[in-house]
Design a protein around this motif. Structure first.
Motif, short mmCIF file in Angstrom:
data_model
loop_
_atom_site.label_atom_id
_atom_site.label_comp_id
_atom_site.label_asym_id
_atom_site.label_seq_id
_atom_site.Cartn_x
_atom_site.Cartn_y
_atom_site.Cartn_z
N GLU A 1 0.83 -1.21 0.00
CA GLU A 1 0.00 0.00 0.00
C GLU A 1 0.86 1.26 0.00
OE1 GLU A 1 -3.20 0.40 -0.40
OE2 GLU A 1 -3.62 -1.74 -0.46
N ASN B 1 1.32 4.08 -2.92
CA ASN B 1 1.08 5.51 -2.67
C ASN B 1 2.28 6.35 -3.11
OD1 ASN B 1 -1.45 5.13 -1.66
ND2 ASN B 1 -0.89 5.42 0.48
N ARG C 1 2.26 6.73 -6.79
CA ARG C 1 1.04 7.35 -7.32
C ARG C 1 0.87 8.80 -6.87
NH1 ARG C 1 -4.21 4.06 -5.83
NH2 ARG C 1 -3.46 2.45 -7.24
N HIS C 2 1.26 9.10 -5.65
CA HIS C 2 0.91 10.41 -5.08
C HIS C 2 2.09 11.33 -4.80
CE1 HIS C 2 -3.10 8.79 -4.58
NE2 HIS C 2 -2.70 7.88 -3.71
N GLY D 1 -6.25 2.77 1.36
CA GLY D 1 -4.91 2.26 1.66
C GLY D 1 -4.41 2.65 3.04
MG LIG Z 1 -3.28 4.25 -1.62
#
Ligand SMILES: [Mg+2]
Ligand SMILES: Nc1ncnc2c1ncn2[C@@H]1O[C@H](COP(=O)(O)OP(=O)(O)OP(=O)(O)O)[C@@H](O)[C@H]1O
Length: 146
Positions: A43, A47, A50-51, A99
């Protein structure tokens, strides 16, 4: 038993999430909460790519495991950026956002440190001493004998 620490950097691309999971399962093999540790790192690595600024071309993230017999600390460090990890409200209307809630539920403690230049999201897992089928471990070692 001596505590140990292991860390590795990964390219900020989707296949690295699989590699990061394998990194965890390799070094925590045989530990009771290895599957939980794998899920948490999955998770957090997802992240990161992705972020955070890790998603930029050439970006990286870093996974660290600190292990003691009954406690494991897991950290995923990204390259920061303008956004910070923020847990969505349970039962909220937003899409996604499960997540960090999952990590918070599974971990004994968790947190975020750092800033726009790099953030570490960390979590700890504890095995109750009474249930200690523990024998974590030395890195790369199988069951210890003797
Ligand atoms: Mg996430
Ligand atoms: N490493 C990070 N850097 C910057 N922002 C983050 C990071 N991790 C999480 N966030 C922010 O926190 C929010 C919540 O993260 P969370 O993992 O709970 O949900 P999600 O990634 O949006 O969806 P899901 O994990 O369910 O696919 C994200 O939408 C993002 O805005």
């Amino acid at each position: 038993m001596a505590a140990w620490r292991m860390s590795r950097s990964f390219l900020g691309t989707p296949p690295s999430v699989t590699e990061a999971r394998r990194f965890v399962t390799t070094f925590l093999a045989g530990w009771p909460l290895v599957d939980t540790a794998e899920l948490i790192v999955s998770e957090l690595a997802t992240n990161a790519i992705r972020h955070s600024a890790t998603k930029r071309f050439g970006g990286r993230f870093h996974v660290e495991i600190q292990a003691e017999r009954h406690r494991v600390w897991l950290g995923v460090t990204d390259e920061g950026g303008p956004d910070a990890p923020a847990m969505h409200t349970p039962g909220g209307e937003e899409e996604g956002g499960r997540g960090l809630l999952l990590v918070a539920t599974l971990a004994d403690s968790y947190g975020v440190r750092g800033d726009e230049y790099g953030r570490t999201v960390w979590a700890t897992l504890l095995v109750p001493v009474a249930g200690a089928a523990s024998a974590p471990f030395r890195p790369g070692a199988g069951e210890s004998r003797g």
